[in-house]
Design a protein around this motif. Structure first.
Motif, PDB file in Angstrom:
ATOM      1  N   ALA A  50      26.810  -4.683 -53.055  1.00  0.00           N
ATOM      2  CA  ALA A  50      27.984  -5.562 -53.107  1.00  0.00           C
ATOM      3  C   ALA A  50      28.613  -5.779 -51.738  1.00  0.00           C
ATOM      4  CB  ALA A  50      29.009  -4.981 -54.070  1.00  0.00           C
ATOM      5  N   ILE A  51      28.582  -4.773 -50.859  1.00  0.00           N
ATOM      6  CA  ILE A  51      29.233  -4.911 -49.553  1.00  0.00           C
ATOM      7  C   ILE A  51      28.530  -5.945 -48.675  1.00  0.00           C
ATOM      8  CG2 ILE A  51      29.817  -3.679 -47.422  1.00  0.00           C
ATOM      9  CD1 ILE A  51      30.574  -1.297 -49.189  1.00  0.00           C
ATOM     10  N   PRO A  52      27.203  -5.893 -48.490  1.00  0.00           N
ATOM     11  CA  PRO A  52      26.575  -6.969 -47.710  1.00  0.00           C
ATOM     12  C   PRO A  52      26.664  -8.333 -48.396  1.00  0.00           C
ATOM     13  CG  PRO A  52      25.011  -5.175 -48.089  1.00  0.00           C
ATOM     14  CD  PRO A  52      26.259  -4.843 -48.808  1.00  0.00           C
ATOM     15  N   LEU A  53      26.642  -8.342 -49.711  1.00  0.00           N
ATOM     16  CA  LEU A  53      26.774  -9.602 -50.441  1.00  0.00           C
ATOM     17  C   LEU A  53      28.143 -10.217 -50.190  1.00  0.00           C
ATOM     18  CD1 LEU A  53      25.417 -11.539 -52.392  1.00  0.00           C
ATOM     19  CD2 LEU A  53      26.363 -10.194 -54.273  1.00  0.00           C
ATOM     20  N   LYS A  54      29.174  -9.385 -50.113  1.00  0.00           N
ATOM     21  CA  LYS A  54      30.518  -9.849 -49.798  1.00  0.00           C
ATOM     22  C   LYS A  54      30.538 -10.526 -48.432  1.00  0.00           C
ATOM     23  CE  LYS A  54      33.042  -7.250 -47.623  1.00  0.00           C
ATOM     24  NZ  LYS A  54      33.326  -7.837 -46.328  1.00  0.00           N
ATOM     25  N   LEU A  55      29.825  -9.956 -47.475  1.00  0.00           N
ATOM     26  CA  LEU A  55      29.765 -10.530 -46.138  1.00  0.00           C
ATOM     27  C   LEU A  55      29.161 -11.933 -46.171  1.00  0.00           C
ATOM     28  CD1 LEU A  55      30.031 -10.210 -43.033  1.00  0.00           C
ATOM     29  CD2 LEU A  55      27.724  -9.286 -43.076  1.00  0.00           C
ATOM     30  N   PHE A  56      28.079 -12.107 -46.898  1.00  0.00           N
ATOM     31  CA  PHE A  56      27.445 -13.420 -46.993  1.00  0.00           C
ATOM     32  C   PHE A  56      28.365 -14.434 -47.677  1.00  0.00           C
ATOM     33  CE2 PHE A  56      23.333 -10.986 -46.702  1.00  0.00           C
ATOM     34  CZ  PHE A  56      23.039 -11.433 -45.427  1.00  0.00           C
TER      35      PHE A  56
END
Length: 130
Positions: free
Chosen positions: A80-86
């Motif tokens: 979820a954290i890298p997805l939030k960045l995208f």
């Protein structure tokens, strides 16, 4: 010699960041232009929302790991954290392409986050030494 140190809280960083965004946006409105001021407010809002979402996701990940959750839930939480960045980068791209946002003002708004972190780290370290 033992060194005592403390770290700033997310709430104190967010509070200082909000104040810096308001002050920076006001200065830009007075001395630069209204579009630069609006860009500063939007840039500040993006980094404030980003840090709030990041702290919420981090809290959920820590709660899941302390509860012993494993498998798909833990992997989804870590993803979820890298997805939030995208998602944030995509939203910023859409804002720039659709709204003709002032880039300099936006950049100043984003940089208020770094200034808030530095200010609050200094304040926390001063509290830790007294």
């Amino acid at each position: 010699m033992a060194s005592s140190w403390s770290i700033p809280t997310i709430a104190s960083i967010q509070r200082t960041n909000f104040i810096l965004v308001v002050v920076s946006s006001s200065i830009l409105a007075l001395f630069a232009s209204t579009p630069a001021s609006v860009g500063c407010m939007i840039g500040g809002a993006v980094v404030i929302a980003n840090l709030w979402i990041l702290s919420a996701l981090g809290g959920l990940l820590l709660a899941a790991s302390s509860a012993g959750v494993s498998g798909a839930a833990a992997k989804l939480g870590a993803l979820a954290i890298p997805l939030k960045l995208f998602i944030i980068v995509g939203l910023v791209y859409l804002i720039f392409t659709r709204a003709c946002l002032d880039g300099m003002g936006f950049g100043i708004g984003v940089l208020t986050q770094m200034a808030a972190i530095i200010i609050e780290t200094g304040r926390a370290s001063l509290r830790g030494t007294s």
